[in-house]
Design an enzyme around this catalytic site. Structure first.
Site, mmCIF file in Angstrom:
data_model
loop_
_atom_site.group_PDB
_atom_site.id
_atom_site.type_symbol
_atom_site.label_atom_id
_atom_site.label_comp_id
_atom_site.label_asym_id
_atom_site.label_seq_id
_atom_site.Cartn_x
_atom_site.Cartn_y
_atom_site.Cartn_z
ATOM 1 C CB SER A 68 -0.973 0.029 1.174
ATOM 2 O OG SER A 68 -1.655 -1.082 1.377
HETATM 3 N N1 SAM Z 1 0.322 -5.271 4.216
HETATM 4 C C1 SAM Z 1 0.769 -5.606 2.667
HETATM 5 C C2 SAM Z 1 2.325 -5.083 2.580
HETATM 6 O O1 SAM Z 1 2.826 -4.415 3.579
HETATM 7 O O2 SAM Z 1 2.817 -5.296 1.758
HETATM 8 C C3 SAM Z 1 -0.091 -5.222 1.706
HETATM 9 C C4 SAM Z 1 -1.169 -5.905 1.588
HETATM 10 S S1 SAM Z 1 -2.064 -6.040 0.131
HETATM 11 C C5 SAM Z 1 -2.689 -4.610 0.019
HETATM 12 C C6 SAM Z 1 -3.332 -7.025 0.427
HETATM 13 C C7 SAM Z 1 -2.938 -8.657 0.905
HETATM 14 O O3 SAM Z 1 -3.974 -9.242 1.646
HETATM 15 C C8 SAM Z 1 -2.465 -9.271 -0.366
HETATM 16 O O4 SAM Z 1 -1.218 -9.601 -0.459
HETATM 17 C C9 SAM Z 1 -3.526 -10.474 -0.429
HETATM 18 O O5 SAM Z 1 -3.178 -11.590 -1.199
HETATM 19 C C10 SAM Z 1 -3.930 -10.825 0.767
HETATM 20 N N2 SAM Z 1 -5.294 -11.156 1.179
HETATM 21 C C11 SAM Z 1 -6.366 -11.324 0.781
HETATM 22 N N3 SAM Z 1 -7.211 -11.915 1.156
HETATM 23 C C12 SAM Z 1 -6.776 -12.558 2.303
HETATM 24 C C13 SAM Z 1 -7.090 -13.605 3.187
HETATM 25 N N4 SAM Z 1 -8.332 -13.862 3.317
HETATM 26 N N5 SAM Z 1 -6.264 -13.809 4.058
HETATM 27 C C14 SAM Z 1 -4.808 -13.508 4.077
HETATM 28 N N6 SAM Z 1 -4.256 -12.664 3.024
HETATM 29 C C15 SAM Z 1 -5.345 -12.012 2.289
#
Ligand code: SAM
Length: 217
Positions: A68
C-alpha cells in the site's frame, strides 16, 4: 545488500517520504513516524521497482498484489492506537512491509497471507532484516488466528464487504479492528472498537484496497 551510496540515497528518500507524505499530511504519532523512517521499504519490493519504492503510491509485489501507499499504511497504524506491549494480528502480509513497521512498534505480531509465495518471500525478508517478533502464517486471515488470540489490535490490509465475525471475536476488550469496508471499487476505512463486548464503529476516510478473499464473512 545496498552499497554505501545506495544506502545514503534510500535513507534520504525515506526521510523525504516521512516529511512530505506523512508529517505534512498530518500524521503526528512520533513512534510511528520514527518506525517508518527506519524500515527500508525498498527491501520489500523487487529490485526492478526500487526507483518507485518511496513514491506516493502503491507498488506491485507480484501475484497481482501491491504494497500500500505509505500514507495509507500510516493511517491504518495510527488508527490502531498501538502501544509497546500490544500483540497484533495483521491480515494480508503481502510484502511484509507493514508487518516490519508493526514489529518496530509492538511486542508481537502475527501476519497472515493467503498467497504462499508472497508469505514465503515476506518471511525471508523479515528474517534477513532481523525481525524476530513477527510470525508469517500462510492461510485465510479472515478467520483470524484463534490459537494466538486475543489481540490488542487487528489490522486488515484488504477490503471486506462487512466485518468478519471471527476477527471481532478475537479482539480483546478495548481492542481495535482497523478494516476497509465496502464495495470492491471503493471502501471506507473503519475502526471497530470492542466496547463491553459490542462493536463500536467509527468511519474514517475513503480508500481503495484489493479484496479480502476468505470464508470469514
Ligand atoms: N500489508 C501488505 C504489505 O505491507 O505489503 C500489503 C497488503 S496487500 C494491499 C493485501 C494482501 O491481502 C494481498 O497480499 C492479498 O493476497 C492478501 N489477502 C487477501 N485476502 C486474504 C485473506 N483472506 N487472508 C490473508 N491474506 C489475504
Amino acid at each position: 545488500m545496498d552499497s554505501p551510496t545506495q544506502k545514503d540515497k534510500f535513507d534520504s528518500l525515506r526521510r523525504l517520504m516521512v516529511q512530505r507524505q506523512l508529517r505534512e499530511r498530518g500524521i503526528r504519532d512520533e513512534r510511528l513516524l520514527e518506525a517508518m523512517e527506519r524500515v527500508p521499504r525498498h527491501e520489500f519490493v523487487d529490485r526492478s521497482k526500487w526507483d518507485e519504492a518511496y513514491s506516493d503510491h502503491p507498488v506491485p509485489i507480484g501475484s497481482g498484489q501491491t504494497v500500500s501507499q505509505p500514507f495509507i499504511v500510516a493511517e491504518m497504524l495510527r488508527l490502531a492506537e498501538l502501544k509497546p506491549m500490544d500483540v497484533v494480528l495483521e491480515v494480508g502480509a503481502g510484502s511484509g512491509y507493514e508487518a516490519a513497521i508493526l514489529a518496530e512498534m509492538v511486542s508481537q505480531i502475527y501476519t497472515v497471507e493467503r498467497h504462499s509465495d508472497l508469505a514465503a518471500t515476506a518471511r525471508e525478508i523479515l528474517s534477513r532484516l532481523g525481525y524476530s517478533n513477527v510470525m508469517v502464517v500462510t492461510g485465510d486471515g479472515s478467520l483470524g488466528l484463534p490459537e494466538f488470540a486475543p489481540f490488542d489490535a487487528i489490522i486488515v490490509a484488504a477490503a471486506a464487504p462487512r466485518i468478519p465475525e471471527p476477527l471481532f471475536k478475537q479482539l480483546k476488550e478495548g481492542g481495535r479492528l482497523v478494516i476497509p469496508i465496502g464495495a470492491p471499487e471503493m471502501q471506507i476505512l473503519e475502526v471497530v472498537r470492542k466496547t463491553d463486548g459490542d462493536p463500536v464503529v467509527t468511519p474514517y476516510e475513503r480508500c481503495s484496497f484489493v479484496p479480502l478473499i476468505g470464508a470469514g464473512f
